[in-house]
Design an enzyme around this catalytic site. Structure first.
Site, short mmCIF file in Angstrom:
data_model
loop_
_atom_site.label_atom_id
_atom_site.label_comp_id
_atom_site.label_asym_id
_atom_site.label_seq_id
_atom_site.Cartn_x
_atom_site.Cartn_y
_atom_site.Cartn_z
N ASP A 134 0.86 -1.18 0.00
CA ASP A 134 0.00 0.00 0.00
C ASP A 134 0.90 1.23 0.00
OD1 ASP A 134 0.99 0.15 2.56
OD2 ASP A 134 -0.91 -0.28 3.54
N ASP A 171 -2.57 8.39 -1.67
CA ASP A 171 -3.91 8.98 -1.64
C ASP A 171 -4.24 9.50 -0.24
OD1 ASP A 171 -3.99 6.44 -0.44
OD2 ASP A 171 -6.12 6.22 -0.87
N ASP A 191 -7.97 -7.27 0.30
CA ASP A 191 -7.05 -7.56 1.40
C ASP A 191 -7.73 -7.16 2.69
OD1 ASP A 191 -6.51 -4.53 0.93
OD2 ASP A 191 -5.61 -4.99 2.87
N CYS A 221 -13.03 -28.73 7.05
CA CYS A 221 -11.81 -28.11 6.55
C CYS A 221 -10.69 -29.13 6.51
CB CYS A 221 -11.42 -26.94 7.47
SG CYS A 221 -9.86 -26.14 7.04
N CYS A 244 -7.39 -28.30 6.25
CA CYS A 244 -6.08 -27.66 6.49
C CYS A 244 -5.28 -28.46 7.50
CB CYS A 244 -6.24 -26.21 6.93
SG CYS A 244 -6.62 -25.97 8.68
N CYS A 257 -6.82 -28.38 11.05
CA CYS A 257 -8.04 -29.18 11.25
C CYS A 257 -7.77 -30.68 11.09
CB CYS A 257 -9.13 -28.72 10.29
SG CYS A 257 -9.75 -27.07 10.73
N HIS A 287 -5.25 -21.72 10.13
CA HIS A 287 -6.61 -22.14 9.80
C HIS A 287 -7.40 -21.02 9.13
CE1 HIS A 287 -10.61 -23.64 9.62
NE2 HIS A 287 -10.99 -22.52 10.22
#
Lengths: 393, 393
Positions: free
Chosen positions: A91, A145, A296, A334, A336, A339, A365
């Site tokens: 950014d 900005d 994001d 899940c 992952c 999990c 997770h």
């Protein structure tokens, strides 16, 4: 060529495609996890890769203060510094100056502010913000900005939008004159010493002639006409991608959606469109279906640190005593690595005992859940179907 | 059979072999990382496995307070609770009561103490410490002992040693009567509900009839005659393994070595010998060569949290500004996933910025260094050669 964007499929207003950056491809719509200080808090880079993360966001304001742009630049740029060979977006620092500095002073030149760390005085201008982002060397960088506060009078929204437009032009001008200075740019650094760590990590040489891409940011507060004007005039300046800024600053969610929807009508369909600072899993699905390509948010990582897990069954506040003897995985649907291995009882214990591993596992997770969510969105766009979140509502 | 110990090779006083526990084999001499609260602070279990860690140490005192023995027991024991399928050893709680509780009261019955968390009153006796360790279900558990303070008068050392001997007998008696109550013991829990997480993790069913092993602890302060007496009388009570306790409590290192060396002469060669609470990389190599089979210490993990890395080139205090632009890996001779990927400059930045990833990565490296060190020791014992540390001195 700084950036290519290829749209592969459309469903309604939604589209799925690929951003081709100097550090690899990014499937869109994409959720970009936030790695504020060159680290997604608590998670090693190889686990981020394993999660399928193709692009990270870094915060120029924070990196400018620590470790400093010069340090990162000397070490070959952010990719090499943090050993992250995939794409990065930074950014402009504008939002952090807005959110972390009560004593900031905005002038035509830029924003004077004091470091939240040591109170030292600094000035960000469109030129210095570009210089910092070129030094950090992200693949996608953002125009400097002013994030308009909410609520604001129309005159204030307009004045702020005009300032952002003048700063956008200055950002572009400086960038065009200095973009060859990016640490990984072609010839200039070709002779620099080889990293002694694994040279394949964070050090892949981008293709010759590739460079950073500078995105413009649409402001205009919560006013449809100003948003339209800001979009049109930002497009006139001309950027390879456009962000919608100044949202998620305290306004009601209906209003956010309303502004996003109307602003998108004035942005070119063939360029990537980035909605900054959102959102919940439900919101990122919704915005993707409005035609947003990039998002994001600190939510998945920050919530993880506070013991809040996003799951297919809704939010789970893992700190609660009700999970103390719960042998189920955090999210039964899940796959992952958290999990697959750990129970809610264990995660609850780690959180209640202030164990650092709680943050690591909760973050892995939550990121996995966000990444899976966006994978499902892209899949459903490709199939021309509605997204799972929307169709179940 | 509770535990098998097979010696495979001897070199001088040193030996290398295997401990065969209900949860897998452990190559010795072994360094056991400390996972105080069912977590090696900051490091996910799959990374611990990848490092080749075959046995972890848990602290009964801490686990008794949080999450509580009953919770762990109900959830199938420590292995299943923390999703760690390999071997675990728990201490008896005696040392933590000694080191964390200034207000403890020692009597013949046991030790009354207040929780360092909330000031609540508790009593550890040989029987309650065994009960707690049976509930936690580690593969190797320790007799309840009194750690004699240093310095101490001889009369005090003797009185403390006698108390530890009486407690050792009570520990063994209670253990023999209750060892079938371990959560993973044979039939008793065979019908319990299957874990919903991956049933292969932390839930491997030990062989039928396998049980925990209770080790005795030699005390006797810094007095050779008392150590000899303590060793002989502890061996008389009879345990499948023996620990040397009451060292690393402030005495000079020469004295530690001296006591270790003389005590070992009175412990049976065919049983595993565990030196509690040591040490630096140099020390663990030295003790292994004196004939120690097992060691544990918070040093690699605690030092990591304070930015101190152990490397083949000596200690590296990664917080120092001199590393701010150092592109070398933490240890140029280390192949761990941290040294393969990250630079000193990045680790220094993470530490200086209070990033949690600093702790994660520093800990992974230090554990890798300790594990590699012990691997080299075992290898050199097998080769009948002197260890690298000793031969370079």
């Amino acid at each position: 060529m700084s950036l290519q964007f290829e749209i592969e499929a459309n469903t309604g207003k939604a589209r799925t495609g690929r951003l081709i950056t100097a550090h690899g491809e990014v499937e869109t719509p994409v959720f970009m996890p936030v790695g504020t200080l060159a680290s997604v808090k608590g998670v090693p880079q190889d686990l981020l890769e394993e999660l399928g993360i193709q692009i990270l966001l870094g915060n120029t304001y924070h990196l400018y203060l620590r470790p400093g742009v010069q340090t990162v630049q000397q070490l070959g740029g952010l990719h090499r510094f943090m050993a992250w060979p995939r794409a990065i977006l930074t950014d402009s620092g504008g939002f952090q100056v807005f959110s972390l500095n009560d004593l900031r002073k905005v002038s035509e030149e830029g924003v004077a502010f004091r470091s939240h760390l040591d109170g030292s005085s600094h000035l960000f201008t469109p030129e210095s913000a570009m210089s910092a982002q070129i030094g950090l060397g992200a693949d996608i960088i953002m125009a400097f900005d002013e994030c308009t506060e909410y609520p604001a009078e129309r005159a204030r929204m307009q004045q702020s939008m005009e300032l952002t437009l003048r700063w956008a032009a200055r950002s572009k001008r400086y960038f065009e004159q200095h973009k060859e200075e990016v640490p990984w740019s072609g010839v200039r650094h070709a002779a620099s010493g080889a990293r002694q760590c694994n040279p394949t990590v964070g050090n892949r040489r981008p293709e010759a002639g590739s460079s950073q891409a500078l995105f413009g940011i649409v402001q205009g507060g919560m006013d449809h006409a100003l948003r339209k004007e800001s979009a049109e005039r930002t497009v006139e300046i001309g950027f390879p991608g456009y962000a919608i800024g100044g949202l998620s600053v305290g306004e009601p969610r209906d209003m956010t959606r309303d502004i996003v929807e109307s602003t998108l009508e004035h942005l070119p369909a063939e360029k990537p469109r980035y909605l900054m600072g959102v959102g919940t899993p439900e919101e990122i699905v919704e915005y993707a279906h409005l035609g947003i390509d990039m998002m994001d948010c600190v939510l998945p990582t920050r919530a993880a640190r506070h013991g809040l897990l996003f799951t297919s069954e809704g939010k789970v506040s893992i700190k609660q005593a009700r999970y103390a003897a719960d042998e189920q995985p955090p999210d039964p649907n899940c796959g992952c690595r958290v999990c697959r291995r750990y129970s809610r009882a264990y995660l609850r214990h780690l959180y209640a005992s202030n164990e650092v591993l709680a943050q690591v596992l909760n973050t892995v997770h939550n990121l996995s859940f966000y990444l899976d969510t966006m994978r499902a969105v892209r899949h459903s766009i490709r199939l021309g179907a509605k997204a799972p979140f929307l169709s179940s509502e």
